[in-house]
Write an enzyme that holds these catalytic residues in place. Structure first.
Site, PDB file in Angstrom:
ATOM      1  N   ARG A 117     -32.663  35.645 -50.027  1.00  0.00           N
ATOM      2  CA  ARG A 117     -31.552  35.809 -49.074  1.00  0.00           C
ATOM      3  C   ARG A 117     -32.146  35.828 -47.672  1.00  0.00           C
ATOM      4  O   ARG A 117     -32.518  36.880 -47.163  1.00  0.00           O
ATOM      5  CB  ARG A 117     -30.811  37.108 -49.380  1.00  0.00           C
ATOM      6  CG  ARG A 117     -29.594  37.383 -48.490  1.00  0.00           C
ATOM      7  CD  ARG A 117     -28.892  38.645 -48.972  1.00  0.00           C
ATOM      8  NE  ARG A 117     -27.715  38.971 -48.194  1.00  0.00           N
ATOM      9  CZ  ARG A 117     -27.717  39.674 -47.064  1.00  0.00           C
ATOM     10  NH1 ARG A 117     -28.859  40.111 -46.574  1.00  0.00           N
ATOM     11  NH2 ARG A 117     -26.583  39.938 -46.441  1.00  0.00           N
TER      12      ARG A 117
ATOM     13  N   SER B 241     -19.804  37.529 -54.898  1.00  0.00           N
ATOM     14  CA  SER B 241     -19.507  38.895 -54.438  1.00  0.00           C
ATOM     15  C   SER B 241     -17.996  39.080 -54.440  1.00  0.00           C
ATOM     16  O   SER B 241     -17.272  38.249 -53.885  1.00  0.00           O
ATOM     17  CB  SER B 241     -20.011  39.111 -53.010  1.00  0.00           C
ATOM     18  OG  SER B 241     -21.393  38.947 -52.962  1.00  0.00           O
TER      19      SER B 241
ATOM     20  N   LYS C 118     -26.831  45.156 -44.405  1.00  0.00           N
ATOM     21  CA  LYS C 118     -25.838  44.094 -44.180  1.00  0.00           C
ATOM     22  C   LYS C 118     -24.911  44.548 -43.055  1.00  0.00           C
ATOM     23  O   LYS C 118     -24.186  45.528 -43.208  1.00  0.00           O
ATOM     24  CB  LYS C 118     -25.054  43.846 -45.473  1.00  0.00           C
ATOM     25  CG  LYS C 118     -24.053  42.700 -45.407  1.00  0.00           C
ATOM     26  CD  LYS C 118     -23.443  42.444 -46.784  1.00  0.00           C
ATOM     27  CE  LYS C 118     -22.156  41.662 -46.757  1.00  0.00           C
ATOM     28  NZ  LYS C 118     -22.322  40.232 -46.534  1.00  0.00           N
TER      29      LYS C 118
HETATM   30  N1  TZP Z   1     -24.035  43.007 -49.982  1.00  0.00           N
HETATM   31  C1  TZP Z   1     -23.360  44.153 -50.059  1.00  0.00           C
HETATM   32  S1  TZP Z   1     -24.328  45.444 -49.601  1.00  0.00           S
HETATM   33  C2  TZP Z   1     -25.660  44.456 -49.318  1.00  0.00           C
HETATM   34  C3  TZP Z   1     -25.315  43.143 -49.573  1.00  0.00           C
HETATM   35  C4  TZP Z   1     -26.189  41.979 -49.445  1.00  0.00           C
HETATM   36  C5  TZP Z   1     -26.972  44.959 -48.844  1.00  0.00           C
HETATM   37  C6  TZP Z   1     -27.723  45.713 -49.868  1.00  0.00           C
HETATM   38  O1  TZP Z   1     -28.950  46.162 -49.365  1.00  0.00           O
HETATM   39  P1  TZP Z   1     -29.556  47.597 -49.678  1.00  0.00           P
HETATM   40  O2  TZP Z   1     -30.743  47.718 -48.757  1.00  0.00           O
HETATM   41  O3  TZP Z   1     -29.985  47.594 -51.105  1.00  0.00           O
HETATM   42  O4  TZP Z   1     -28.499  48.610 -49.360  1.00  0.00           O
END
Ligand code: TZP
Ligand code: MG
Length: 222
Positions: free
Chosen positions: A45, A117, A146
């Site tokens: 990503r 998602s 995010k």
């Molecule tokens: N989609 C929803 S939350 C997120 C994504 C890509 C980020 C998740 O990252 P982390 O550091 O595990 O909270």
């Protein structure tokens, strides 16, 4: 259960997601250490501040894919369908703002994995109809990985989706750590996806080991 679905359920257990903006050092080394710690699936990503593009992005993707190949870990690309097809990735993961899963499925073919998602029952129904193989649900807990994350859903979203009757593989995402991963599994998830709990850890291998233990203890209480 179909062979593909069963393979996906297994792979979702500890789903590590990252790109160069999530890494304070060489992403290849971080991925190798995470694999030693027991991750079961990897998503490239490459997003956010300083994200690579073009040839540099492809170069990093290929290097990470090679590490996955050697360890027999499926390699998924976030958003970039062209890149996924160019390098023959094992699948793609898309969000609600990306191309519809039906179009993505047509482009990449039946054998590849398509993850979507979803945040609501309606989005999930649409994704399933469009040919998604698994759904990513979240953010389960607050996340700083995010910028445009939706509101926090808690583990309730997983329970709600299972109670609705969805049998599609589900993975929780957002703020998941070794402390709360078991609760995500107990709610009915097939696995947990994490960025910072692994990529931001001082000891990447150990972080993956601890997450793995938490996931397995949660599985036992499902
Ligand atoms: N989609 C929803 S939350 C997120 C994504 C890509 C980020 C998740 O990252 P982390 O550091 O595990 O909270
Ligand atoms: Mg996306």
């Amino acid at each position: 259960m179909q062979e593909k679905t069963s393979a996906i359920k297994d792979a979702l257990k500890l789903y590590f997601i990252m790109g160069s903006p999530n890494c304070h050092r060489d992403p290849v080394n971080i991925l190798e250490e995470a694999i030693r710690g027991g991750i079961s699936l990897f998503q490239f990503r490459e997003k956010g501040q300083g994200a690579l593009s073009g040839t540099q992005k492809k170069k990093l993707a290929t290097a990470l894919q090679q590490v996955c190949k050697e360890a027999n870990i499926p390699f998924i690309v976030n958003d970039d369908i062209d890149l996924a097809m160019e390098i023959d990735a094992d699948g793609v993961h898309i969000g609600q703002e990306d191309e519809a899963a039906s179009i993505v499925r047509k482009r990449i073919g039946a054998d590849k994995w398509v993850g979507v998602s979803a945040h609501t029952i309606e989005e999930a129904e649409r994704a399933i109809k469009d040919g998604a193989d698994y759904l990513g649900l979240g953010p389960i807990y607050p996340t700083s990985s995010k910028d445009d994350a939706e509101s926090v859903k808690g583990t309730a979203i997983i329970r709600q989706f299972r109670e609705h009757g969805f049998s599609i593989p589900l993975v929780g995402i957002g703020g998941i750590t070794s402390t709360n991963a078991a609760a995500v599994m107990e709610a009915g998830a097939d696995g947990v996806s994490v960025i910072s709990a692994i990529s931001g850890s001082e000891d990447v291998e150990d972080a993956a080991i601890r997450l793995n233990q938490a996931v397995h203890s949660g599985c036992a209480n499902q």
